[in-house]
Design an enzyme around this catalytic site. Structure first.
Site, PDB file in Angstrom:
ATOM      1  N   ASP A   1       0.843  -1.190   0.000  1.00  0.00           N
ATOM      2  CA  ASP A   1       0.000   0.000   0.000  1.00  0.00           C
ATOM      3  C   ASP A   1       0.880   1.243   0.000  1.00  0.00           C
ATOM      4  O   ASP A   1       1.982   1.215  -0.570  1.00  0.00           O
ATOM      5  CB  ASP A   1      -0.920  -0.051   1.232  1.00  0.00           C
ATOM      6  CG  ASP A   1      -2.278   0.576   0.961  1.00  0.00           C
ATOM      7  OD1 ASP A   1      -2.330   1.802   0.796  1.00  0.00           O
ATOM      8  OD2 ASP A   1      -3.283  -0.172   0.913  1.00  0.00           O
TER       9      ASP A   1
ATOM     10  N   HIS B   1      -3.318   5.873   3.672  1.00  0.00           N
ATOM     11  CA  HIS B   1      -4.184   4.729   3.329  1.00  0.00           C
ATOM     12  C   HIS B   1      -3.648   3.416   3.888  1.00  0.00           C
ATOM     13  O   HIS B   1      -4.386   2.589   4.445  1.00  0.00           O
ATOM     14  CB  HIS B   1      -4.288   4.649   1.795  1.00  0.00           C
ATOM     15  CG  HIS B   1      -5.261   3.643   1.274  1.00  0.00           C
ATOM     16  ND1 HIS B   1      -4.911   2.346   0.953  1.00  0.00           N
ATOM     17  CD2 HIS B   1      -6.578   3.764   0.990  1.00  0.00           C
ATOM     18  CE1 HIS B   1      -5.963   1.703   0.484  1.00  0.00           C
ATOM     19  NE2 HIS B   1      -7.000   2.543   0.496  1.00  0.00           N
TER      20      HIS B   1
ATOM     21  N   SER C   1     -11.274  -0.843  -0.397  1.00  0.00           N
ATOM     22  CA  SER C   1      -9.994  -0.885   0.314  1.00  0.00           C
ATOM     23  C   SER C   1     -10.185  -1.317   1.758  1.00  0.00           C
ATOM     24  O   SER C   1      -9.296  -1.939   2.355  1.00  0.00           O
ATOM     25  CB  SER C   1      -9.334   0.493   0.293  1.00  0.00           C
ATOM     26  OG  SER C   1      -8.681   0.733  -0.924  1.00  0.00           O
TER      27      SER C   1
END
Length: 934
Positions: free
Chosen positions: A181, A241, A421
Site C-alpha cells: 500500500d 491509506h 480498500s
C-alpha cells in the site's frame, strides 16, 4: 518500455475531500490522540469467563446435611447468623431440584464479602457446603478498545462478519499479512504488530523520500495539488491509506484504546508501493514477490515471508502480465492474495488486480449487508466484506488507525473511511486467523472455505456473500483436528468362505475424515480388498489376515492402525443343497438326481446310488435306470460336494417308492371336463384305471360323472405295487366358468323399481333372466328388486345356490345351524352352503349359528364367492391398492382375489381407493359381483 500505468488506493473517492468533515465527527467517538491520557492497556484480551469471581452476586446455594430434620426457623437462624457477619440480610427464595436452598442477599457482594458470608455458613455443622450462585455470561470476546462499539464491521449483528466468537478460536497469532500500500506510520495502536517492511517505490518523485527503494516503508504522504496527477483532478490531502488498512487487519486489541484489528495477534508486513498519484504495477509486482519470500534483484531477502497479501489498490485495466506473474509466484509459495474489487461501480472484470488469477476478489458491503453503491460487482467477485457507505452517516464507514497530518505526518489518530480498500483487509484478517489455526491450508482451501461459510449474498452479483468469520474458523477448527487412531479388530468367523467385517475401535475424528481400508494376507496387501468387509478365499487357508484402517484429513497428518492378525484361517464349510430323485420307480425307467444348490460355487459334485442302503456298483452318475435287481426295493442317491480349501460334505435323497416291474407301470386314463353354457350343466367324468385311485382334495372318489363348479382339480394316486408310466399325466385341473352366454339386457326392466338407465341395470336384469333372483311380489302384483336394500345372509344363500345351477340336494332333517329352522325360508339353500363349505357360520355358546337375517358385509361376501368358485389356486399379493385393507386382516386373500379377477374394483376418489370391507352389500352391487364371476 517502462510501465507507466499507476494503481490507486481503493478507498471511497470522496474521502480525501472530506477528511475535515470526518475528523469533525470523531470527537463523538471520543478519540485518543497524542498527548491525551488513555486508560492503561489490559494484559491481554480475555473472554468473559463462565465462572468468574470478579462478577458480584447476590445469591448463594446452601446445602443442609439433613434438611428434612432441620426446622425452617433453625435454617433461617443459621442464615441470619452468617448474614450478620457479612453485614447483609438474607432470605431463602427457593429449593433447587437437587434439594439445595437458594438464598438471596439484599445487595450484591464483592469477592471479599462473599467469602466472609460463605466462611460463616460453612462453620455451621448442619451445613454440608455453600457456594456463590455465580453469574455466567456468553462466551465471546469483547475488547475494551475505545471505538470498539463503532466497529460494526466485526460485530455479530447485521452487516458484521461475526468476529467476537471467532476470536475465541483464534486471533491470528503467528500469521504475517503483507499490506502492499502507501506504507505505514508509527501508531501506538499498531506498532506492536508491525514487522520490518520495505519501500518498493523506485521513482523518488513518487516516493517523496528523496531516493528510490529502501528499507524504510514509512508513508511519506500522497498529498497532491489540483491537476498534479491528471487534468481536472482536485487537490487532495495525504490519505495515510496503508495505515488505515493495516489497522483493520491487525490493530492491537484489548489495550483500552482505539480499535481492534480483525486479526489482533497477527503481524503486518508493510510494503510501500503507492506514493504520489499512485504506484507503478512493476513496483507493486516486485512488492508482492518480496512479501511472500521471493527474490527481488537489489533488495535484501524478506526475513518474515507473508502467507497473506492484501492489495487494497487497483485500476481499470486488464490484468497486467507483470502482475499476474507476481501473483502466480505468491500462489506457488502458498500465499493467499486478497484484492479489493474497486470503487468504480462497474463489472469487476474490468478492474485489476481483482480480475487476475489467484486472488480473492472482495466487494464492499454496507452496515445493512447490501452492496455498497460504489463497489464493483459481477462474476469476478468472490466474497463481500464491510466497506461502508458514508453518504448519510459517517459512522457507517470503517474506523481504523490514521494520522492528523494533511501533507506530512503529524499526530496519530483514528479516522473513518469507506471503500473496497476497507473490505479487503477484513478478508485478509480472517484468512490470517484461518492460516494461524491450520498453516497447511492452501490458497484454494482458504478461498473455498470463505465462500462455503459466507452468508447468503444480498445480490446476485456479490459472489458467495458476506464472509462469516465464526463459521469459517469453525470450519477450519474441524479441518485442523488431529486424528487419533483406535484399535481395529476383525469380527466374524475366520474360515474360508465366511465374510468378516472390521470394527474400527475408538478413534478421535470428525465428519471430514476420509476413511480407507486395506486387507492383508501374511502382511501383504490383498489386491482390491479395500471394503469394510472381506470374504475369505481359498488362498487365505492357513494364512494370518490383518486389516489396516486409515483416516485422512486434507491438511492434518494421516492416521492408520492395523488390527491384530487372525489365527490361521480354517477350511470353509460348504452349504448343502436338497437333492431329489425325479422319475417313476420301475424297471427300465430312467431316474435322475437334481443336486440342488451347493455353495459357494463352483463346487465339484459326485454321485452314488444305493439299493436299500447298499451302494450300487458303477452307479455314480446323476442318471440311473433301475434293473430287475432293484425290484421290491427303494432307491436313494447321495451327492458329495468338494471344493479346494473347504471340507467335503454329503447329503442323501429321500428314498423312492418301491421299484416295481415294468409291467406295473400304468398310464391313468384322463379325467374328462365338460363345460356347458350354464353352470347347472357343467360336469366332469372320473374314469377307472387299474392300480390308480382318483382323488379330490386328498379324498378318493369313485368313477362316475360329477357336477362341476369353479375350479376342479383331480389327482391320480398310484396304488401300492404300481408306478406311473413315463410321460403319463397324474393330475387334471380346469376352471368352469360361472357365466352363461353373452347377455343382452331387455329394453323394459323386469323390476318396477329398477330403471334401465341406472347403475347395474344389466346385471340386475341378468339376475332375473337366469332366475337367480325372483324379486318381491308387491301388492299390485308387480315385481320389485329393492336394489339399494342390503342383502341378508339367507337371501344370499339362495342367490349362490341358484348361481350354482340349483343342484339336486336334499337338506338334512336336522339343521346344521342352531338359529336356522328346517321349516324356514331358504333352509335348503343355507344347509347347502354348510355342506359345500361355502359357509361355516359362527360358533357361539357351544352352538353353530348362521345369523340368517343379518346383512352380509363385503369382506364376507368375498369369502363366499371365492369358495363358490371352489377355492381356486391363488397367491395373494403383499399389498392391495385399497387404503382400508391390510394384508393381515380376515379375508384379505379373498378380497385380493375379488380385485385381481375384476369382480370388485372398490371406490376411488381424488385421494385414495377403498374397499369398505365392513359395509353391507346392497342388492344391486350383489348382482354386479355375481355377473362378474369368472
Amino acid at each position: 518500455m517502462q510501465n507507466r500505468r499507476r494503481a490507486r488506493v481503493r478507498c471511497q473517492v470522496i474521502l480525501t475531500g472530506i477528511i475535515a468533515m470526518i475528523a469533525a465527527a470523531l470527537p463523538a467517538l471520543p478519540a485518543a490522540a497524542e498527548g491525551t491520557e488513555a486508560p492503561p492497556p489490559s494484559p491481554a484480551p480475555q473472554p468473559m469467563s463462565t465462572v468468574s469471581d470478579e462478577v458480584p452476586t447476590d445469591q448463594f446455594i446452601v446445602k443442609f446435611k439433613e434438611r428434612d430434620s432441620i426446622q425452617s426457623a433453625d435454617r433461617q437462624a443459621s442464615l441470619g447468623h452468617a448474614a450478620s457477619a457479612a453485614s447483609v440480610s438474607v432470605q431463602a427464595v427457593r429449593t433447587t431440584a437437587a434439594g439445595e436452598d437458594v438464598v438471596k442477599a439484599d445487595r450484591r457482594l464483592g469477592k471479599v464479602e462473599a467469602k466472609e458470608f460463605v466462611d460463616a455458613l460453612t462453620s455451621n455443622p448442619n451445613i454440608e457446603y455453600v457456594e456463590p450462585d455465580i453469574i455466567m455470561r456468553a462466551q465471546d470476546v469483547r475488547f475494551n478498545d475505545t471505538y470498539f462499539d463503532y466497529q460494526w464491521g466485526v460485530a455479530h449483528y447485521q452487516g458484521g462478519i461475526l468476529m467476537p466468537i471467532a476470536w475465541d478460536i483464534n486471533q491470528g497469532q503467528g500469521s504475517v499479512v503483507a499490506v502492499i500500500d502507501s506504507g505505514i506510520l508509527s501508531h501506538s495502536d499498531l506498532n506492536p504488530n508491525v514487522l520490518p517492511g520495505y519501500d518498493m517505490i523506485t521513482d523518488p518523485a513518487v516516493a517523496r523520500d528523496g531516493n528510490g527503494r529502501d528499507s524504510n516503508p514509512q508513508d511519506e504522504g500522497d498529498a497532491t495539488s489540483a491537476g498534479q496527477c491528471a487534468a481536472g483532478e482536485p487537490a487532495a490531502a495525504s490519505s495515510w491509506h496503508g495505515t488505515h488498512v493495516a489497522g483493520i487487519v491487525a490493530a492491537v486489541a484489548g489495550n483500552g484504546k482505539g480499535v481492534a484489528g480483525v486479526a489482533p495477534k497477527a503481524k503486518v508486513l508493510p510494503v510501500r508501493a503507492i506514493g504520489t498519484c499512485g504506484g507503478y504495477a512493476s513496483d507493486i509486482a516486485d512488492g508482492v514477490i518480496w512479501a511472500v519470500g521471493g527474490a527481488v534483484p537489489g533488495v535484501p531477502a524478506n526475513a518474515n515471508p507473508a502467507r497473506i497479501v492484501n492489495l487494497s489498490i487497483g485500476s481499470l485495466a486488464s490484468c497486467p502480465s507483470v502482475f499476474q506473474d507476481a501473483l502466480d509466484v505468491a500462489h506457488d509459495k502458498g500465499a493467499v492474495v486478497v484484492a479489493a474489487a474497486g470503487n468504480e461501480g462497474v463489472d469487476a472484470s474490468q478492474a485489476s488486480p481483482a480480475n487476475c488469477r489467484n486472488v480473492i476478489a472482495v466487494g464492499a458491503s454496507t452496515r445493512t449487508n447490501n452492496k455498497a453503491y460504489y463497489s464493483n460487482y459481477g462474476a469476478a467477485i468472490d466474497v463481500t466484506a464491510p466497506g461502508g457507505d458514508m453518504r448519510y452517516d459517517v459512522l457507517d464507514g470503517i474506523v481504523s488507525t490514521l494520522n492528523n497530518g494533511k501533507d506530512r505526518a503529524t499526530t496519530e489518530d483514528y479516522y473513518i473511511k469507506a471503500g473496497t480498500s476497507m473490505a479487503a483487509p477484513h478478508v485478509a484478517g480472517v484468512a490470517a486467523m484461518m492460516l494461524s489455526r491450520l498453516p497447511a491450508l492452501t490458497p484454494e482451501a482458504v478461498e473455498q472455505k470463505l465462500k462455503a461459510t459466507a452468508s447468503a449474498p444480498s445480490c446476485n452479483v456479490c459472489g458467495a456473500g458476506l464472509i462469516n468469520a465464526t463459521a469459517a474458523l469453525r470450519n477450519v477448527e474441524d479441518e485442523a483436528l488431529v486424528i487419533t487412531a483406535g484399535e481395529p479388530r476383525i469380527v466374524g468367523e475366520q474360515v474360508v468362505g465366511r465374510t468378516v467385517t472390521v470394527d474400527y475401535g475408538n478413534w478421535k475424528y470428525n465428519s471430514l475424515a476420509q476413511w480407507s481400508r486395506q486387507w492383508k494376507r501374511n502382511g501383504i496387501d490383498i489386491p482390491s480388498a479395500t471394503d469394510y468387509s472381506y470374504t475369505f478365499v481359498p488362498e487365505d487357508l492357513g494364512a494370518a489376515i490383518t486389516v489396516t484402517v486409515t483416516a485422512k484429513m486434507n491438511f492434518t497428518p494421516t492416521a492408520s492402525a492395523t488390527s491384530l492378525p487372525t489365527a490361521a484361517i480354517k477350511p470353509g464349510v460348504l452349504s448343502t443343497g436338497e437333492p431329489t430323485i425325479s422319475g417313476s420307480a420301475y424297471v427300465g425307467n430312467a431316474l435322475s438326481v437334481a443336486a440342488g444348490t451347493w455353495g459357494p460355487e463352483p463346487v465339484e459334485l459326485a454321485y452314488q446310488w444305493y439299493r436299500a442302503g447298499t451302494p450300487i456298483a458303477d452307479a455314480s452318475e446323476p442318471l440311473y435306470i433301475p434293473t430287475d435287481a432293484d425290484t421290491g426295493k427303494s432307491l436313494t442317491a447321495t451327492v458329495t460336494a468338494s471344493k479346494l480349501a473347504y471340507g467335503t460334505v454329503s447329503k442323501s435323497t429321500k428314498p423312492t417308492a418301491t421299484v416295481v416291474a415294468a409291467d406295473k407301470a400304468v398310464s391313468p386314463a384322463p379325467v374328462v371336463f365338460s363345460e356347458a353354457p350354464y353352470m347347472a350343466e357343467d360336469k366332469y367324468t372320473v374314469p377307472e384305471t387299474v392300480g390308480v385311485d382318483y382323488q379330490i382334495d386328498g379324498v378318493t372318489v369313485a368313477a362316475g360323472v360329477y357336477r362341476a363348479r369353479g375350479q376342479v382339480k383331480v389327482t391320480a394316486k398310484l396304488q401300492t405295487g404300481y408306478a406311473l408310466a413315463r410321460d403319463a399325466a397324474d393330475q387334471w385341473i380346469t376352471f368352469f366358468s360361472t357365466k352363461g352366454p353373452e347377455f343382452m339386457a331387455p329394453t323394459v326392466s323386469p323390476f318396477k323399481d329398477v330403471l334401465t338407465t341406472q347403475q347395474f341395470y344389466k346385471e340386475m336384469a341378468w339376475m332375473a333372466d337366469t332366475g337367480i333372483s325372483k324379486g318381491w311380489v308387491e301388492a299390485d302384483k308387480t315385481l320389485s328388486y329393492r336394489p339399494l336394500t342390503p342383502i341378508n345372509r339367507d337371501a344370499m344363500a339362495a342367490f349362490l345356490y341358484r348361481m350354482a345351477g340349483s343342484p339336486d340336494y336334499t337338506p338334512p332333517a336336522q339343521s346344521p345351524f342352531k338359529d336356522v329352522e328346517t321349516t324356514q325360508q331358504f333352509y335348503k339353500e343355507m344347509a347347502w352352503l354348510a355342506e359345500t363349505g361355502i359357509s361355516s357360520g359362527w360358533i357361539e355358546n357351544g352352538g353353530r349359528l348362521y345369523k340368517p337375517l343379518t346383512p352380509i358385509n363385503r369382506d364376507a361376501m368375498a369369502a363366499f364367492l371365492y369358495r363358490l368358485a371352489n377355492k381356486p389356486d391363488y397367491v395373494a399379493p403383499p399389498w392391495l391398492p385399497f387404503n382400508d385393507v391390510s394384508s393381515g386382516q380376515q379375508f384379505y386373500k379373498e378380497m385380493a382375489w375379488m380385485y385381481e379377477t375384476g369382480i370388485s374394483s372398490g371406490w376411488s376418489d381424488a385421494y385414495q381407493r377403498v374397499y369398505k370391507p365392513l359395509s353391507p352389500i346392497n342388492s344391486d352391487a350383489m348382482a354386479a359381483f355375481l355377473y362378474r364371476m369368472p
